[in-house]
Design a protein around this motif. Structure first.
Motif, short mmCIF file in Angstrom:
data_model
loop_
_atom_site.label_atom_id
_atom_site.label_comp_id
_atom_site.label_asym_id
_atom_site.label_seq_id
_atom_site.Cartn_x
_atom_site.Cartn_y
_atom_site.Cartn_z
N UNK A 27 -8.44 -14.31 5.24
CA UNK A 27 -8.32 -14.91 6.58
C UNK A 27 -6.96 -14.60 7.20
N UNK A 28 -5.91 -14.68 6.38
CA UNK A 28 -4.57 -14.39 6.91
C UNK A 28 -4.49 -12.95 7.38
N UNK A 29 -5.12 -12.04 6.66
CA UNK A 29 -5.13 -10.63 7.07
C UNK A 29 -5.86 -10.47 8.40
N UNK A 30 -6.95 -11.19 8.59
CA UNK A 30 -7.67 -11.13 9.87
C UNK A 30 -6.79 -11.63 11.01
N UNK A 31 -6.08 -12.73 10.77
CA UNK A 31 -5.19 -13.27 11.80
C UNK A 31 -4.08 -12.28 12.11
N UNK A 32 -3.47 -11.71 11.07
CA UNK A 32 -2.37 -10.76 11.28
C UNK A 32 -2.86 -9.48 11.95
N UNK A 33 -4.06 -9.02 11.63
CA UNK A 33 -4.62 -7.85 12.31
C UNK A 33 -4.82 -8.14 13.79
N UNK A 34 -5.30 -9.34 14.10
CA UNK A 34 -5.49 -9.74 15.49
C UNK A 34 -4.16 -9.77 16.24
N UNK A 35 -3.13 -10.28 15.57
CA UNK A 35 -1.80 -10.34 16.19
C UNK A 35 -1.28 -8.93 16.45
N UNK A 36 -1.47 -8.02 15.50
CA UNK A 36 -1.02 -6.63 15.68
C UNK A 36 -1.74 -5.97 16.85
N UNK A 37 -3.06 -6.20 16.97
CA UNK A 37 -3.83 -5.62 18.08
C UNK A 37 -3.34 -6.11 19.42
N UNK A 48 0.62 -21.83 13.82
CA UNK A 48 0.53 -23.08 13.06
C UNK A 48 -0.23 -22.83 11.77
N UNK A 49 -1.34 -22.11 11.84
CA UNK A 49 -2.13 -21.83 10.65
C UNK A 49 -1.34 -20.99 9.66
N UNK A 50 -0.66 -19.95 10.13
CA UNK A 50 0.11 -19.09 9.23
C UNK A 50 1.26 -19.84 8.57
N UNK A 51 1.99 -20.62 9.35
CA UNK A 51 3.14 -21.34 8.80
C UNK A 51 2.68 -22.41 7.82
N UNK A 52 1.64 -23.16 8.17
CA UNK A 52 1.14 -24.19 7.25
C UNK A 52 0.65 -23.57 5.95
N UNK A 53 -0.03 -22.45 6.04
CA UNK A 53 -0.51 -21.78 4.83
C UNK A 53 0.67 -21.29 4.00
N UNK A 54 1.69 -20.79 4.66
CA UNK A 54 2.87 -20.26 3.96
C UNK A 54 3.58 -21.36 3.18
#
Length: 67
Positions: A27-37, A48-54
Motif C-alpha cells: 500500500x505504501x508503494x502505491x501511495x508513493x507511486x501516486x505521489x511521484x506521478x 498522514x497515512x505515511x507518517x502514521x505508518x512510519x
C-alpha cells in the motif's frame, strides 16, 4: 486541505522505511507511486497515512491511494 511536495530524496527515504516492513510495503508503494506521478505532490491524507505508518500508528491498510 494542504498539499505537501516531496522531493525525490524524501520519496526514496519513505521507500526505504517501508521496504523493511513487508506488511506495509504494498500500500505504501502505491501511495508513493501516486505521489511521484503527481510530481511529488502529496495530499494531506496521504502524508498522514505515511507518517502514521512510519511511526507505528497503524498503516495504510484499507486506504485507497487515489483518495
Amino acid at each position: 486541505m494542504r498539499d505537501t511536495t516531496l522531493n525525490s530524496g524524501q520519496i526514496k527515504h519513505y521507500r526505504q522505511v517501508f521496504k523493511l516492513n513487508p506488511n506495509l510495503k504494498k500500500k505504501a508503494t502505491q501511495i508513493l507511486n501516486s505521489i511521484e506521478k503527481n510530481g511529488g505532490k502529496a495530499s494531506e491524507r496521504q502524508m498522514v497515512v505515511l507518517i502514521n505508518a512510519k511511526i507505528g500508528k497503524g498503516g495504510p491498510e484499507g486506504y485507497h491511494y487515489k483518495n
